[in-house]
Scaffold this motif. Structure first.
Motif, PDB file in Angstrom:
ATOM      1  N   ARG A 259       3.951  22.956   4.995  1.00 24.18           N
ATOM      2  CA  ARG A 259       2.900  21.986   4.767  1.00 24.18           C
ATOM      3  C   ARG A 259       3.251  21.084   3.589  1.00 24.18           C
ATOM      4  O   ARG A 259       3.729  21.537   2.565  1.00 24.18           O
ATOM      5  N   ASN A 260       2.986  19.847   3.771  1.00 23.97           N
ATOM      6  CA  ASN A 260       3.232  18.880   2.711  1.00 23.97           C
ATOM      7  C   ASN A 260       2.092  18.932   1.705  1.00 23.97           C
ATOM      8  O   ASN A 260       0.955  18.626   2.014  1.00 23.97           O
ATOM      9  N   LYS A 261       2.436  19.331   0.491  1.00 27.83           N
ATOM     10  CA  LYS A 261       1.402  19.512  -0.525  1.00 27.83           C
ATOM     11  C   LYS A 261       1.012  18.199  -1.196  1.00 27.83           C
ATOM     12  O   LYS A 261       0.061  18.152  -1.961  1.00 27.83           O
ATOM     13  N   THR A 262       1.788  17.155  -0.934  1.00 35.38           N
ATOM     14  CA  THR A 262       1.454  15.870  -1.535  1.00 35.38           C
ATOM     15  C   THR A 262       0.329  15.196  -0.768  1.00 35.38           C
ATOM     16  O   THR A 262       0.120  15.466   0.413  1.00 35.38           O
ATOM     17  N   ARG A 263      -0.365  14.330  -1.426  1.00 39.31           N
ATOM     18  CA  ARG A 263      -1.449  13.602  -0.802  1.00 39.31           C
ATOM     19  C   ARG A 263      -0.892  12.625   0.231  1.00 39.31           C
ATOM     20  O   ARG A 263       0.176  12.051   0.036  1.00 39.31           O
ATOM     21  N   PRO A 264      -1.611  12.392   1.338  1.00 36.68           N
ATOM     22  CA  PRO A 264      -1.176  11.391   2.312  1.00 36.68           C
ATOM     23  C   PRO A 264      -1.042  10.021   1.655  1.00 36.68           C
ATOM     24  O   PRO A 264      -1.748   9.704   0.699  1.00 36.68           O
ATOM     25  N   VAL A 265      -0.153   9.204   2.193  1.00 37.82           N
ATOM     26  CA  VAL A 265       0.120   7.892   1.608  1.00 37.82           C
ATOM     27  C   VAL A 265      -1.133   7.030   1.602  1.00 37.82           C
ATOM     28  O   VAL A 265      -1.393   6.297   0.636  1.00 37.82           O
ATOM     29  N   HIS A 266      -1.950   7.108   2.671  1.00 36.64           N
ATOM     30  CA  HIS A 266      -3.135   6.248   2.743  1.00 36.64           C
ATOM     31  C   HIS A 266      -4.147   6.571   1.646  1.00 36.64           C
ATOM     32  O   HIS A 266      -4.884   5.691   1.187  1.00 36.64           O
ATOM     33  N   VAL A 267      -4.178   7.846   1.198  1.00 40.96           N
ATOM     34  CA  VAL A 267      -5.085   8.222   0.110  1.00 40.96           C
ATOM     35  C   VAL A 267      -4.644   7.540  -1.187  1.00 40.96           C
ATOM     36  O   VAL A 267      -5.462   7.006  -1.949  1.00 40.96           O
ATOM     37  N   LYS A 268      -3.343   7.544  -1.419  1.00 44.39           N
ATOM     38  CA  LYS A 268      -2.817   6.888  -2.626  1.00 44.39           C
ATOM     39  C   LYS A 268      -3.086   5.390  -2.588  1.00 44.39           C
ATOM     40  O   LYS A 268      -3.449   4.784  -3.601  1.00 44.39           O
ATOM     41  N   ILE A 269      -2.925   4.802  -1.409  1.00 41.97           N
ATOM     42  CA  ILE A 269      -3.148   3.360  -1.275  1.00 41.97           C
ATOM     43  C   ILE A 269      -4.614   3.008  -1.547  1.00 41.97           C
ATOM     44  O   ILE A 269      -4.919   2.058  -2.281  1.00 41.97           O
ATOM     45  N   ILE A 270      -5.532   3.787  -0.959  1.00 42.45           N
ATOM     46  CA  ILE A 270      -6.969   3.536  -1.177  1.00 42.45           C
ATOM     47  C   ILE A 270      -7.332   3.695  -2.644  1.00 42.45           C
ATOM     48  O   ILE A 270      -8.069   2.872  -3.216  1.00 42.45           O
ATOM     49  N   PHE A 271      -6.789   4.730  -3.278  1.00 40.85           N
ATOM     50  CA  PHE A 271      -7.089   4.993  -4.684  1.00 40.85           C
ATOM     51  C   PHE A 271      -6.575   3.857  -5.571  1.00 40.85           C
ATOM     52  O   PHE A 271      -7.286   3.378  -6.466  1.00 40.85           O
ATOM     53  N   VAL A 272      -5.359   3.415  -5.307  1.00 39.33           N
ATOM     54  CA  VAL A 272      -4.762   2.322  -6.089  1.00 39.33           C
ATOM     55  C   VAL A 272      -5.543   1.026  -5.881  1.00 39.33           C
ATOM     56  O   VAL A 272      -5.813   0.285  -6.835  1.00 39.33           O
ATOM     57  N   LEU A 273      -5.940   0.741  -4.646  1.00 45.82           N
ATOM     58  CA  LEU A 273      -6.710  -0.471  -4.358  1.00 45.82           C
ATOM     59  C   LEU A 273      -8.063  -0.445  -5.084  1.00 45.82           C
ATOM     60  O   LEU A 273      -8.512  -1.471  -5.615  1.00 45.82           O
ATOM     61  N   ALA A 274      -8.699   0.728  -5.097  1.00 45.86           N
ATOM     62  CA  ALA A 274      -9.974   0.862  -5.806  1.00 45.86           C
ATOM     63  C   ALA A 274      -9.790   0.594  -7.295  1.00 45.86           C
ATOM     64  O   ALA A 274     -10.619  -0.058  -7.936  1.00 45.86           O
ATOM     65  N   GLY A 275      -8.672   1.084  -7.848  1.00 46.64           N
ATOM     66  CA  GLY A 275      -8.377   0.832  -9.254  1.00 46.64           C
ATOM     67  C   GLY A 275      -8.119  -0.634  -9.532  1.00 46.64           C
ATOM     68  O   GLY A 275      -8.576  -1.180 -10.538  1.00 46.64           O
ATOM     69  N   LEU A 276      -7.413  -1.303  -8.626  1.00 45.90           N
ATOM     70  CA  LEU A 276      -7.115  -2.730  -8.794  1.00 45.90           C
ATOM     71  C   LEU A 276      -8.384  -3.576  -8.729  1.00 45.90           C
ATOM     72  O   LEU A 276      -8.507  -4.577  -9.436  1.00 45.90           O
ATOM     73  N   ILE A 277      -9.334  -3.168  -7.892  1.00 47.99           N
ATOM     74  CA  ILE A 277     -10.607  -3.886  -7.818  1.00 47.99           C
ATOM     75  C   ILE A 277     -11.328  -3.840  -9.165  1.00 47.99           C
ATOM     76  O   ILE A 277     -12.009  -4.789  -9.556  1.00 47.99           O
ATOM     77  N   CYS A 278     -11.158  -2.725  -9.883  1.00 47.89           N
ATOM     78  CA  CYS A 278     -11.795  -2.585 -11.191  1.00 47.89           C
ATOM     79  C   CYS A 278     -11.217  -3.541 -12.228  1.00 47.89           C
ATOM     80  O   CYS A 278     -11.819  -3.763 -13.284  1.00 47.89           O
TER      81      CYS A 278
END
Length: 319
Positions: A8-27
């Protein structure tokens, strides 16, 4: 033939990282306020997770310092000197009264002596920074530190959201509100975030008084060593405060272009909003849960005391 079990891949899915980064950029835009960023970070972390949780505290630490130093380029040394002088007496009164009342409430609630001192110190001076500094000289356990941080982090988040509406309810001027937040809110990040939502003058006042207040970490650490018979293992001084003062001096005595100072302060405000988003995304729910009702009641009692008493004093004196 033995069947292979997929790893099992213990890292977060790529789309989760993208959503998180986009939310941060909106701030980083002007459309998001500090309280909204904090709540958004918490909701984002709760529903999709924080893929950068391991680096969260380190990033927050650096971004907050950069934002605060940047805000110094929008201030003048004469104004800062006057603000520091006017806020000094309130700072001294609030620090000593909070520590004294915290001692008696902690004794009444039968809270561990070191936890009482850590929560009282965090409430009196500057939240997590004070707890980290004091814990290093009184040999606190990891549990004591976690409990104290959990209480302070929760109250910080609440203050950031509810203080601006209370300020408007009592029709506080920006000067009054800035001074109130600097006295009554624990961490520098929440102080600056709440005052940023109230106005430019409130931001300057709150930042200046709060950073001067943070320097009380040094004498309190020395007193704590004597009380708890601790050892001097390097008192943690918030050195970035001196960079903040340097930025003010540079802006006051050197002819910096107006568009440069305005740009730096605007970027600093955006960085601060991003910092609050990351603070919300890293709220230590496990530490808050482990605090226990006695420690939580101690923290809430001290917070209510310093908030109400300082508000009444500010309204009564600074009409």
């Amino acid at each position: 033939m033995q069947q292979r079990v997929p790893i099992r891949n213990k890292t977060r899915p790529v789309h989760v990282k993208i959503i998180f980064v986009l939310a941060g950029l909106i701030c980083l835009t002007t459309f998001v306020s500090g309280p909204v960023a904090l709540i958004g970070g918490f909701l984002c972390s709760h529903f999709i997770g924080n893929p950068f949780r391991h680096y969260n505290n380190r990033i927050i630490n650096w971004l907050l310092k950069i934002a605060v130093v940047g805000l110094g380029f929008g201030m003048n040394i004469l104004e800062v000197t006057n603000l520091g002088r006017e806020g000094f007496s309130l700072t001294v009164i609030s620090i000593f009264s909070t520590l004294l009342i915290g001692f008696f409430i902690g004794k009444f609630l039968n809270v561990h002596k070191q936890i009482t001192h850590l929560i009282s110190s965090g409430t009196a001076i500057c939240g997590g920074s004070a707890i980290a500094a004091i814990s290093s000289v009184i040999n606190s356990s990891e549990k004591d530190i976690s409990v104290s941080l959990g209480v302070v982090f929760l109250l910080n988040a609440m203050a950031l959201v509810i203080f601006p509406p209370i300020g408007h309810l009592f029709d506080l001027t920006e000067y009054q509100f800035g001074l109130w937040t600097a006295i009554a809110i624990h961490d520098t990040s929440s102080v600056v975030g709440a005052s940023l939502a109230y106005g430019e003058e409130a931001l300057q006042i709150a930042t200046t008084v709060k950073l001067v207040r943070a320097l009380w970490i040094v004498p309190l650490s020395l007193v704590s060593i004597f009380i708890f018979r601790g050892k001097i293992r390097g008192i943690k001084i918030p050195w970035f405060i001196f960079l903040f003062i340097g930025a003010i001096l540079l802006n006051s005595y050197f002819p910096l272009p107006n568009h440069l100072t305005v740009s730096v302060t605007d970027i600093s405000k955006s960085v601060l909003t991003l910092t609050l988003f990351l603070i919300g995304a890293g709220l230590p729910i496990d530490k808050i849960r482990s605090a226990g009702w006695r420690s939580m009641l101690l923290g809430i009692s001290l917070w209510v005391f310093i908030s109400i008493s300082s508000l009444c004093l500010i309204i009564g004196v600074l009409k």
